[in-house]
Write a protein that holds these residues in place. Structure first.
Motif, short mmCIF file in Angstrom:
data_model
loop_
_atom_site.label_atom_id
_atom_site.label_comp_id
_atom_site.label_asym_id
_atom_site.label_seq_id
_atom_site.Cartn_x
_atom_site.Cartn_y
_atom_site.Cartn_z
N TYR A 1 4.23 14.68 2.56
CA TYR A 1 3.51 15.82 3.12
C TYR A 1 4.19 17.14 2.80
O TYR A 1 3.53 18.13 2.48
CB TYR A 1 3.37 15.65 4.65
CG TYR A 1 2.60 16.78 5.26
CD1 TYR A 1 1.21 16.77 5.29
CD2 TYR A 1 3.26 17.89 5.79
CE1 TYR A 1 0.50 17.82 5.83
CE2 TYR A 1 2.55 18.95 6.33
CZ TYR A 1 1.18 18.91 6.34
OH TYR A 1 0.47 19.96 6.86
N ARG B 1 0.83 -1.19 0.00
CA ARG B 1 0.00 0.00 0.00
C ARG B 1 0.87 1.24 0.00
O ARG B 1 1.87 1.29 0.69
CB ARG B 1 -0.93 0.02 1.20
CG ARG B 1 -1.93 -1.11 1.14
CD ARG B 1 -2.90 -1.01 2.25
NE ARG B 1 -2.28 -1.42 3.51
CZ ARG B 1 -2.95 -1.72 4.58
NH1 ARG B 1 -4.24 -1.67 4.59
NH2 ARG B 1 -2.34 -2.06 5.69
N GLU C 1 -4.23 12.80 3.85
CA GLU C 1 -3.56 11.52 3.63
C GLU C 1 -4.45 10.62 2.79
O GLU C 1 -5.66 10.55 3.00
CB GLU C 1 -3.27 10.85 4.98
CG GLU C 1 -2.27 9.75 4.89
CD GLU C 1 -1.83 9.26 6.25
OE1 GLU C 1 -2.20 8.12 6.58
OE2 GLU C 1 -1.14 10.02 6.97
N TYR C 2 -3.85 9.99 1.81
CA TYR C 2 -4.60 9.16 0.87
C TYR C 2 -3.85 7.85 0.72
O TYR C 2 -2.67 7.83 0.37
CB TYR C 2 -4.70 9.88 -0.47
CG TYR C 2 -5.40 9.09 -1.56
CD1 TYR C 2 -6.77 9.04 -1.63
CD2 TYR C 2 -4.65 8.39 -2.51
CE1 TYR C 2 -7.41 8.32 -2.63
CE2 TYR C 2 -5.29 7.67 -3.51
CZ TYR C 2 -6.65 7.64 -3.56
OH TYR C 2 -7.27 6.92 -4.54
N GLU C 3 -4.52 6.76 1.01
CA GLU C 3 -3.90 5.44 0.87
C GLU C 3 -4.48 4.76 -0.36
O GLU C 3 -5.67 4.48 -0.42
CB GLU C 3 -4.17 4.61 2.12
CG GLU C 3 -3.43 3.30 2.11
CD GLU C 3 -3.58 2.56 3.42
OE1 GLU C 3 -3.01 1.47 3.52
OE2 GLU C 3 -4.27 3.04 4.33
N LYS D 1 -4.99 1.67 -2.10
CA LYS D 1 -4.95 0.23 -1.86
C LYS D 1 -4.88 -0.57 -3.15
O LYS D 1 -4.55 -1.74 -3.14
CB LYS D 1 -6.18 -0.20 -1.06
CG LYS D 1 -6.21 0.43 0.30
CD LYS D 1 -7.47 0.09 1.07
CE LYS D 1 -7.47 0.83 2.40
NZ LYS D 1 -8.70 0.62 3.13
N ILE E 1 1.11 5.34 0.62
CA ILE E 1 0.50 6.52 1.21
C ILE E 1 0.93 7.73 0.40
O ILE E 1 2.11 7.93 0.14
CB ILE E 1 0.96 6.71 2.67
CG1 ILE E 1 0.64 5.49 3.50
CG2 ILE E 1 0.40 7.99 3.25
CD1 ILE E 1 -0.67 5.47 4.17
N LYS E 2 -0.05 8.53 -0.01
CA LYS E 2 0.21 9.78 -0.72
C LYS E 2 -0.59 10.87 -0.01
O LYS E 2 -1.36 10.60 0.90
CB LYS E 2 -0.20 9.66 -2.18
CG LYS E 2 0.66 8.68 -2.95
CD LYS E 2 0.48 8.85 -4.43
CE LYS E 2 1.47 7.93 -5.12
NZ LYS E 2 2.01 8.51 -6.31
#
Length: 76
Positions: free
Chosen positions: A30, A1, A66-68, A70, A3-4
């Motif tokens: 970030y 996964r 925060e955007y994961e 998947k 994270i962005k």
């Protein structure tokens, strides 16, 4: 996964009139997101006519959400 961070911009005018927030880009970290938020906010205000600024008093709000992802595949 993976994270962005999604840069979200929201524009408001005098009298608490706000436009809906918009996605202004995806960033790998970030810091990049936050810096771009300041740059895009500055550019928006800087490109407005002085009369428009005096009449509407725009405020640009931004945040980095925060955007994961998947669905993104990890390459090996």
């Amino acid at each position: 996964r993976m994270i962005k961070f999604m840069l979200v911009l929201k524009l408001c005018y005098t009298g608490s009139v706000c436009l809906p927030p918009v996605n202004a880009g995806m960033y790998d970290d970030y810091k990049s997101c936050a810096i771009e938020g300041y740059v895009k906010s500055l550019n928006y205000i800087d490109n407005l006519d002085d009369k428009v600024i005096a009449e509407t008093r725009p405020i640009v709000q931004f945040w980095c959400q925060e955007y994961e992802n998947k669905e993104e595949k990890v390459q090996t």
